[in-house]
Scaffold this motif. Structure first.
Motif, PDB file in Angstrom:
ATOM      1  N   LEU A 191      19.209  11.150   2.023  1.00 19.04           N
ATOM      2  CA  LEU A 191      18.919  12.546   2.338  1.00 19.04           C
ATOM      3  C   LEU A 191      17.411  12.779   2.346  1.00 19.04           C
ATOM      4  O   LEU A 191      16.688  12.252   1.498  1.00 19.04           O
ATOM      5  N   PRO A 192      16.911  13.571   3.296  1.00 18.93           N
ATOM      6  CA  PRO A 192      15.455  13.681   3.461  1.00 18.93           C
ATOM      7  C   PRO A 192      14.811  14.719   2.552  1.00 18.93           C
ATOM      8  O   PRO A 192      15.419  15.737   2.189  1.00 18.93           O
ATOM      9  N   GLU A 193      13.572  14.438   2.202  1.00 21.06           N
ATOM     10  CA  GLU A 193      12.666  15.456   1.658  1.00 21.06           C
ATOM     11  C   GLU A 193      11.393  15.366   2.504  1.00 21.06           C
ATOM     12  O   GLU A 193      10.625  14.412   2.377  1.00 21.06           O
ATOM     13  N   PHE A 194      11.206  16.344   3.372  1.00 22.85           N
ATOM     14  CA  PHE A 194      10.083  16.328   4.305  1.00 22.85           C
ATOM     15  C   PHE A 194       8.854  16.963   3.672  1.00 22.85           C
ATOM     16  O   PHE A 194       8.946  18.015   3.030  1.00 22.85           O
ATOM     17  N   GLU A 195       7.705  16.330   3.890  1.00 23.85           N
ATOM     18  CA  GLU A 195       6.454  16.941   3.446  1.00 23.85           C
ATOM     19  C   GLU A 195       6.184  18.220   4.231  1.00 23.85           C
ATOM     20  O   GLU A 195       5.708  19.217   3.684  1.00 23.85           O
ATOM     21  N   THR A 196       6.479  18.181   5.522  1.00 26.97           N
ATOM     22  CA  THR A 196       6.447  19.377   6.361  1.00 26.97           C
ATOM     23  C   THR A 196       7.728  19.402   7.189  1.00 26.97           C
ATOM     24  O   THR A 196       8.266  18.350   7.550  1.00 26.97           O
ATOM     25  N   GLU A 197       8.209  20.571   7.506  1.00 25.22           N
ATOM     26  CA  GLU A 197       9.463  20.693   8.257  1.00 25.22           C
ATOM     27  C   GLU A 197       9.291  20.136   9.673  1.00 25.22           C
ATOM     28  O   GLU A 197       8.317  20.459  10.364  1.00 25.22           O
ATOM     29  N   ASN A 252       0.814  -1.216   0.000  1.00 24.22           N
ATOM     30  CA  ASN A 252       0.000   0.000   0.000  1.00 24.22           C
ATOM     31  C   ASN A 252       0.851   1.272   0.000  1.00 24.22           C
ATOM     32  O   ASN A 252       0.758   2.110   0.920  1.00 24.22           O
ATOM     33  N   PRO A 253       1.686   1.450  -1.015  1.00 27.54           N
ATOM     34  CA  PRO A 253       2.534   2.650  -1.056  1.00 27.54           C
ATOM     35  C   PRO A 253       1.710   3.912  -1.295  1.00 27.54           C
ATOM     36  O   PRO A 253       0.616   3.869  -1.864  1.00 27.54           O
ATOM     37  N   ARG A 254       2.255   5.017  -0.849  1.00 25.29           N
ATOM     38  CA  ARG A 254       1.658   6.319  -1.168  1.00 25.29           C
ATOM     39  C   ARG A 254       1.862   6.557  -2.664  1.00 25.29           C
ATOM     40  O   ARG A 254       2.994   6.577  -3.154  1.00 25.29           O
ATOM     41  N   GLU A 255       0.786   6.753  -3.401  1.00 23.58           N
ATOM     42  CA  GLU A 255       0.852   6.713  -4.855  1.00 23.58           C
ATOM     43  C   GLU A 255       1.754   7.793  -5.438  1.00 23.58           C
ATOM     44  O   GLU A 255       2.527   7.535  -6.367  1.00 23.58           O
ATOM     45  N   VAL A 256       1.678   9.011  -4.919  1.00 25.59           N
ATOM     46  CA  VAL A 256       2.524  10.085  -5.439  1.00 25.59           C
ATOM     47  C   VAL A 256       3.994   9.750  -5.228  1.00 25.59           C
ATOM     48  O   VAL A 256       4.829   9.958  -6.117  1.00 25.59           O
ATOM     49  N   TYR A 257       4.328   9.218  -4.051  1.00 28.67           N
ATOM     50  CA  TYR A 257       5.711   8.857  -3.767  1.00 28.67           C
ATOM     51  C   TYR A 257       6.178   7.715  -4.668  1.00 28.67           C
ATOM     52  O   TYR A 257       7.275   7.763  -5.248  1.00 28.67           O
ATOM     53  N   PHE A 258       5.362   6.677  -4.764  1.00 26.32           N
ATOM     54  CA  PHE A 258       5.788   5.513  -5.535  1.00 26.32           C
ATOM     55  C   PHE A 258       5.952   5.860  -7.017  1.00 26.32           C
ATOM     56  O   PHE A 258       6.856   5.341  -7.685  1.00 26.32           O
ATOM     57  N   LEU A 286       6.209  12.352  11.435  1.00 30.06           N
ATOM     58  CA  LEU A 286       6.870  13.398  12.203  1.00 30.06           C
ATOM     59  C   LEU A 286       6.101  13.736  13.473  1.00 30.06           C
ATOM     60  O   LEU A 286       6.197  14.837  13.999  1.00 30.06           O
ATOM     61  N   THR A 287       5.359  12.762  13.993  1.00 33.69           N
ATOM     62  CA  THR A 287       4.574  12.962  15.203  1.00 33.69           C
ATOM     63  C   THR A 287       5.190  12.215  16.371  1.00 33.69           C
ATOM     64  O   THR A 287       5.965  11.257  16.189  1.00 33.69           O
ATOM     65  N   LEU A 288       4.821  12.611  17.572  1.00 31.32           N
ATOM     66  CA  LEU A 288       5.315  11.932  18.768  1.00 31.32           C
ATOM     67  C   LEU A 288       4.829  10.494  18.809  1.00 31.32           C
ATOM     68  O   LEU A 288       5.593   9.577  19.143  1.00 31.32           O
ATOM     69  N   ASP A 289       3.569  10.266  18.475  1.00 31.72           N
ATOM     70  CA  ASP A 289       3.029   8.909  18.527  1.00 31.72           C
ATOM     71  C   ASP A 289       3.780   7.987  17.574  1.00 31.72           C
ATOM     72  O   ASP A 289       4.129   6.857  17.943  1.00 31.72           O
ATOM     73  N   TYR A 290       4.056   8.460  16.369  1.00 35.26           N
ATOM     74  CA  TYR A 290       4.777   7.608  15.412  1.00 35.26           C
ATOM     75  C   TYR A 290       6.180   7.300  15.929  1.00 35.26           C
ATOM     76  O   TYR A 290       6.637   6.150  15.859  1.00 35.26           O
ATOM     77  N   HIS A 291       6.871   8.284  16.455  1.00 34.93           N
ATOM     78  CA  HIS A 291       8.248   8.049  16.899  1.00 34.93           C
ATOM     79  C   HIS A 291       8.300   7.222  18.174  1.00 34.93           C
ATOM     80  O   HIS A 291       9.287   6.520  18.410  1.00 34.93           O
ATOM     81  N   LYS A 292       7.263   7.267  18.972  1.00 37.59           N
ATOM     82  CA  LYS A 292       7.199   6.364  20.117  1.00 37.59           C
ATOM     83  C   LYS A 292       7.078   4.924  19.623  1.00 37.59           C
ATOM     84  O   LYS A 292       7.798   4.030  20.090  1.00 37.59           O
ATOM     85  N   ARG A 293       6.177   4.686  18.667  1.00 34.68           N
ATOM     86  CA  ARG A 293       6.004   3.339  18.121  1.00 34.68           C
ATOM     87  C   ARG A 293       7.244   2.890  17.353  1.00 34.68           C
ATOM     88  O   ARG A 293       7.642   1.718  17.410  1.00 34.68           O
TER      89      ARG A 293
END
Length: 299
Positions: free
Chosen positions: A115-121, A7-13, A224-231
């Motif tokens: 190297l990163p490309e962030f959707e939001t900083e 289930n990739p993100r279509e724009v990214y894939f 880039l959320t706390l919940d994601y980085h905790k998991r």
């Protein structure tokens, strides 16, 4: 080239595939195997435009490790390059990967700069944890034949000689602990690439990181959320605990030093404490799972 996806993100894939189609190597010089690991709808039904040398195969057993093993079985080249479904390769990536292979015949697994490309900083508080997103940069080539984790190439963009990959397949066939290291569904384990690198070193090969190789890792805002980085911290540490059990690296001094470091952070407050607590919990659970599996195998 092997891409394992679910289930990739279509724009990214689409950007990933476009970058592959733009490689400086001609399509006759390489192949693309896309392993669909349970996407809904299936990758083949989504209208993605694959390079002319690309094909999709289905792996029904859930998990990144089974998908990688299927990709290894399907690919035919002597050099395998693993690419994630959010990795945009530099146009010369494959050419330079082959150049490293020819120049360093004793190095069996290698990678480059991510190297990163962030959707939001990302917020400032998050920056110490961004390394967990498989981001890596360096200004000089590095290689070793020792277990120096600072030189371990991550799975994104990882180049592996076929001999090592085939040996890896054989060793995992009868080892459920090592087959369960990586991501399965929404679980965020990530030890399979480290496991493969350790095996390469233990069988006499070198590993390396090379500045000439680079890719862009696309990072969506939900990572880039706390919940994601905790998991994520819990998943990575759980895999690390299982890896320690799998490879016999749980010496008492290592256990003490790791726990002391975590205890010092746990005395703090805020987000650092939340993420460190999750990492501590994951590592201890991983050790427990690993020890229990190894104990059952020894009976």
């Amino acid at each position: 080239m092997i891409i394992c996806t679910r289930n990739p993100r279509e724009v990214y894939f689409s950007r990933v595939l476009s970058a592959l189609a733009a490689q400086s190597q001609t399509p006759s010089e390489w192949e693309l195997v896309v392993v669909d690991n349970g996407s809904t709808p299936a990758i083949a039904e989504r209208g993605f435009t694959l390079p002319s040398n690309g094909r999709v195969v289905i792996e029904r057993e859930a998990g990144l490790t089974p998908a990688r093993l299927r990709g290894i079985a399907e690919a035919t080249g002597d050099l395998l390059v693993f690419v994630d479904d959010d990795n945009v390769l530099a146009p010369d990536y494959l050419d330079r990967a082959v150049g490293v292979s020819d120049e360093f015949p004793k190095i069996g697994v290698w990678g480059g700069r991510l190297l990163p490309e962030f959707e939001t900083e990302p917020d400032d508080w998050l920056k110490p944890y961004l390394k967990n997103l498989a981001l890596i940069d360096f200004d000089r080539d590095r290689w070793t034949n020792q277990r120096d984790f600072s030189i371990f190439p991550p799975g994104a963009g990882m180049c592996v000689r076929r001999k090592i990959a085939e040996d890896y397949v054989l060793r995992l066939a009868s080892d459920p602990l090592r087959r369960g290291l990586d991501r399965i569904g929404t679980q965020l384990g990530s030890g399979g690439d480290t496991d493969l690198v350790i095996q390469a070193i233990d069988t006499g090969w070198g590993i390396g990181q090379f500045t000439r190789l680079s890719l862009t890792h696309l990072i969506p805002r939900e990572r880039l959320t706390l919940d994601y980085h905790k998991r994520l911290a819990e998943g990575i540490s759980r895999s690390a605990g299982q890896l320690s059990a799998a490879h016999g690296t749980t010496r008492p001094d290592i256990l003490r030093n790791r726990l002391r470091g975590w205890i010092s952070v746990l005395r703090s407050r805020g987000r650092a404490r939340v993420i460190t607590a999750a990492a501590t919990r994951g590592w201890l659970r991983g050790l427990k799972v690993g020890w229990e599996l190894r104990a059952r195998e020894s009976k």
